[in-house]
Scaffold this active site. Structure first.
Site, mmCIF file in Angstrom:
data_model
loop_
_atom_site.group_PDB
_atom_site.id
_atom_site.type_symbol
_atom_site.label_atom_id
_atom_site.label_comp_id
_atom_site.label_asym_id
_atom_site.label_seq_id
_atom_site.Cartn_x
_atom_site.Cartn_y
_atom_site.Cartn_z
ATOM 1 N N HIS A 275 0.831 -1.200 0.000
ATOM 2 C CA HIS A 275 0.000 0.000 0.000
ATOM 3 C C HIS A 275 0.873 1.260 0.000
ATOM 4 C CE1 HIS A 275 -4.480 0.503 0.614
ATOM 5 N NE2 HIS A 275 -4.124 1.778 0.670
ATOM 6 N N SER A 306 4.463 -0.176 -5.051
ATOM 7 C CA SER A 306 5.037 0.300 -3.784
ATOM 8 C C SER A 306 6.495 0.687 -3.962
ATOM 9 C CB SER A 306 4.880 -0.715 -2.639
ATOM 10 O OG SER A 306 3.499 -0.923 -2.369
HETATM 11 C C1 LIG Z 1 -3.036 9.038 -1.460
HETATM 12 C C2 LIG Z 1 -3.147 7.566 -1.650
HETATM 13 C C3 LIG Z 1 -4.399 6.968 -1.617
HETATM 14 C C4 LIG Z 1 -4.522 5.590 -1.840
HETATM 15 N N1 LIG Z 1 -5.765 5.030 -1.897
HETATM 16 C C5 LIG Z 1 -5.887 3.711 -2.176
HETATM 17 C C6 LIG Z 1 -7.177 3.137 -2.361
HETATM 18 O O1 LIG Z 1 -8.185 3.820 -2.323
HETATM 19 N N2 LIG Z 1 -7.239 1.802 -2.615
HETATM 20 C C7 LIG Z 1 -6.112 1.008 -2.696
HETATM 21 O O2 LIG Z 1 -6.214 -0.203 -2.925
HETATM 22 N N3 LIG Z 1 -4.882 1.548 -2.550
HETATM 23 C C8 LIG Z 1 -4.750 2.871 -2.322
HETATM 24 N N4 LIG Z 1 -3.503 3.420 -2.211
HETATM 25 C C9 LIG Z 1 -2.326 2.570 -2.432
HETATM 26 C C10 LIG Z 1 -1.977 2.529 -3.903
HETATM 27 O O3 LIG Z 1 -2.937 1.816 -4.646
HETATM 28 C C11 LIG Z 1 -0.616 1.856 -4.147
HETATM 29 O O4 LIG Z 1 -0.629 0.564 -3.579
HETATM 30 C C12 LIG Z 1 0.555 2.649 -3.588
HETATM 31 O O5 LIG Z 1 0.377 4.030 -3.757
HETATM 32 C C13 LIG Z 1 1.820 2.200 -4.309
HETATM 33 O O6 LIG Z 1 2.936 2.851 -3.829
HETATM 34 P P1 LIG Z 1 3.609 4.126 -4.544
HETATM 35 O O7 LIG Z 1 2.740 5.294 -4.224
HETATM 36 O O8 LIG Z 1 4.934 4.175 -3.888
HETATM 37 O O9 LIG Z 1 3.655 3.853 -6.033
HETATM 38 C C14 LIG Z 1 -3.361 4.797 -2.037
HETATM 39 C C15 LIG Z 1 -2.107 5.416 -2.065
HETATM 40 C C16 LIG Z 1 -1.995 6.777 -1.907
HETATM 41 C C17 LIG Z 1 -0.644 7.407 -2.008
#
Ligand SMILES: Cc1cc2nc3c(=O)[nH]c(=O)nc-3n(C[C@H](O)[C@H](O)[C@H](O)COP(=O)(O)O)c2cc1C
Length: 394
Positions: A275, A306
């Site tokens: 996440h 990630s």
């Molecule tokens: C601001 C924010 C909101 C996110 N909201 C969700 C979400 O609603 N559902 C979900 O499965 N992952 C969510 N994530 C996780 C992303 O899907 C993803 O796994 C993660 O951002 C990957 O890492 P990275 O930002 O380093 O690329 C969120 C991430 C961020 C930064």
């Protein structure tokens, strides 16, 4: 910074940080606790080195076959809730870019734009990510809406069994129930571009819930909190498998046994992710867990995210078993820095870096990557068993 001077995702990140309020940047960039997990994802990827080969010739091929479709690049957009907080209209910018670039864009349950609007914008690119809610009728309604919008791929996120404590957002007092305070107002006033644009578009909301709750952003957020489930179980995966006709992806896997079980329960793919370091500060870097998961699921697709901040990271993930790598923050840094042009810039940078890296390591096709392209520091310098006798003798 001028957009033409932005050379990499980190330049876009810095431009975003300067342009948007501190609370919004902290929401986007921050993670669980004091962000050690966010930094660990990035540093574990950076610590991997390639084992480049020479003399590879021919065209570079970045295409990926996934769920019976061909995507142009091994780069997808991860689901991000409330992305319009980073820049008003961000969700639509991401969807539009994904459609143009022929890559997937995953609509979050917690998106700040409705499923139907995004699917209309990007009919070939959209997947849907489900956060399972307490009320099963609501889960069914969300799935029906996604299917009616023509979406084929369902992603269920399983790594949010509890609300996480993000110290940065706590310090900014950007928490539920939110109340504007003098520092927040000053923060917004200091970023007039963001403030005016957000005022014009209206305060971002959890748009997918709005039709079930009669109220403003506070009521909708309270509704989501009350609907939050304490984890997803295997019977939920079985139920989703029965209900969803198209490909089913389980997102948030960090363990080989969980990955194997997900496939046994009917998942078409698993998504290795922590996440983006937002849930558990001391979680392992997602890239560290990727090889074992790849081994556990054989030839099934494995998706990864990630910590991806550049094309080299995407190629490293490909080498360690990812069918496709996804980015959460990277394109949103672009949006927050320069709007739609910034999303396009982020994508262009990543795609160009992927191409260059493949050429540089001597692998012409992304689909041909293997762990042999990652340097094993123990074996480095030793003649591999696979060398021909003539080479060994030389
Ligand atoms: C601001 C924010 C909101 C996110 N909201 C969700 C979400 O609603 N559902 C979900 O499965 N992952 C969510 N994530 C996780 C992303 O899907 C993803 O796994 C993660 O951002 C990957 O890492 P990275 O930002 O380093 O690329 C969120 C991430 C961020 C930064």
């Amino acid at each position: 910074m001028h957009i033409e001077s932005a050379s990499c995702i980190d330049d876009l990140r810095r431009a975003a940080q300067a342009r948007i309020p501190r609370f919004a940047y902290t929401f986007l960039a921050g993670g669980a606790g004091n962000d050690a997990g966010v930094r660990r994802n990035e540093s574990a990827l950076a610590a991997l080195l390639f084992a480049p080969r020479s003399m590879a010739t021919g065209r570079i091929d970045t295409q990926v076959e996934l769920f019976g479709r061909r995507y142009a690049q091994p780069i997808g957009f991860s689901p991000v809730g409330m992305a319009n907080l980073a820049w008003a209209g961000c969700d639509l910018m991401l969807a539009e870019a994904a459609q143009r670039e022929e890559v997937p864009y995953v609509i979050s349950t917690a998106a700040s734009t409705e499923i139907e609007r995004l699917a209309e914008q990007a009919p070939d690119a959209c997947w849907f990510q489900l956060y399972m809610l307490r009320d099963d009728a609501l889960n069914a309604a969300l799935l029906d809406r996604a299917a009616a919008a023509g979406i084929e791929v369902l992603v269920v996120t399983v790594d949010t069994p509890a609300r996480s404590r993000r110290n940065g957002s706590i310090r900014e007092r950007f928490e539920q129930p939110f109340q504007a305070h003098p520092r927040f107002i000053l923060d917004v006033m200091r970023h007039p571009h963001w403030a005016l644009r957000t005022a014009r578009h209206g305060m971002p909301n959890l748009r997918n819930y709005v039709r079930y709750v009669d109220g403003d952003v506070h009521k909708v957020a309270a509704f989501m909190k009350e609907q939050a489930r304490g984890g997803v179980g295997w019977d939920d995966i079985r139920m989703l498998r029965r209900r969803w006709k198209g490909p089913l992806v389980v997102k948030g896997i960090l363990d080989a046994c969980d990955a194997q079980r997900a496939v046994e329960e009917g998942a078409d793919a698993v998504w290795v992710s922590n996440h983006g370091g937002r849930q558990l500060e001391s979680a392992p870097a997602a890239i560290t867990m990727l090889p074992a998961v790849r081994q556990a699921v054989g030839t099934r697709p494995v998706l990864f995210d990630s910590g991806v901040r550049g094309g080299e990271d995407i190629v490293k993930a490909g080498a360690l078993g990812a069918t496709m790598a996804f980015c959460g923050r990277a394109p949103i840094f672009g949006a927050a820095a320069f709007g739609a042009a910034g999303v396009a810039k982020a994508f262009a940078v990543l795609a160009d870096e992927v191409r260059t890296t493949l050429a540089q390591i001597g692998c012409r096709r992304f689909a041909d990557l293997s762990p042999a392209f990652i340097l094993d520091p123990v074996a480095a310098g030793r003649m591999p068993e696979t060398a021909t006798p003539a080479v060994r003798a030389a």
